[in-house]
Design a protein around this motif. Structure first.
Motif, PDB file in Angstrom:
ATOM      1  N   LEU A   3      64.452  31.910  -7.179  1.00  0.00           N
ATOM      2  CA  LEU A   3      63.245  32.173  -6.412  1.00  0.00           C
ATOM      3  C   LEU A   3      63.623  32.447  -4.966  1.00  0.00           C
ATOM      4  N   GLN A   4      62.937  33.412  -4.382  1.00  0.00           N
ATOM      5  CA  GLN A   4      63.189  33.774  -2.999  1.00  0.00           C
ATOM      6  C   GLN A   4      61.886  33.681  -2.223  1.00  0.00           C
ATOM      7  N   ALA A   5      61.850  32.743  -1.282  1.00  0.00           N
ATOM      8  CA  ALA A   5      60.682  32.590  -0.426  1.00  0.00           C
ATOM      9  C   ALA A   5      60.917  33.337   0.875  1.00  0.00           C
ATOM     10  N   SER A   6      59.897  34.022   1.350  1.00  0.00           N
ATOM     11  CA  SER A   6      60.016  34.759   2.597  1.00  0.00           C
ATOM     12  C   SER A   6      58.651  34.899   3.249  1.00  0.00           C
ATOM     13  N   GLY A   7      58.649  35.419   4.467  1.00  0.00           N
ATOM     14  CA  GLY A   7      57.400  35.689   5.154  1.00  0.00           C
ATOM     15  C   GLY A   7      57.057  34.726   6.266  1.00  0.00           C
ATOM     16  N   GLY A   8      57.865  33.713   6.445  1.00  0.00           N
ATOM     17  CA  GLY A   8      57.608  32.778   7.529  1.00  0.00           C
ATOM     18  C   GLY A   8      57.876  33.395   8.884  1.00  0.00           C
TER      19      GLY A   8
END
Length: 125
Positions: A3-8
């Motif tokens: 999983l890749q979280a981004s956008g912060g």
């Protein structure tokens, strides 16, 4: 599954951010995807979750400000965060499970099998 979280990022109070959680190796079509956050010096807390049937669950502080959308073809889930407040400052983690969860279980960290690396959200003027 990765999983890749981004956008912060850094945003002023009242601003908005859209976080993304992308999966590789599997689609989200039958998954429950959750977001958790950890502020400095605090434990990680539940923020929101979306189940495969589209039903959503939000922590009290997120209700009315955060919403979900998803692109199952791209295996990406988005968390739109509006009217951000300084207390929303934290590292945000996305997590997923392909097991069926009862509604109350979506708030439980241990129910999720895969986790992203986290993305920093800072709300400050």
């Amino acid at each position: 599954v990765q999983l890749q979280a981004s956008g912060g990022g850094l945003v002023q109070p009242g601003g908005s951010l859209r976080l993304s959680c992308a999966a590789s190796g599997r689609t989200f079509s039958r998954a429950t995807v959750g977001w958790f956050r950890q502020a400095p010096g605090k434990e990680r807390d539940f923020v929101a979750a979306i189940r495969s049937d589209g039903s959503t669950n939000f922590a009290d502080g997120a209700k009315g400000r955060f919403t979900f959308s998803r692109d199952t073809a791209k295996s990406t889930v988005y968390l739109q965060m509006n009217n951000l407040k300084p207390e929303d400052t934290a590292i945000y983690y996305c997590a997923a499970t392909w097991r069926r969860l009862i509604t109350s279980s979506v708030r439980v960290e241990a129910e999720y099998d895969d986790w992203g690396q986290g993305t920093q959200v800072t709300v400050s003027s």
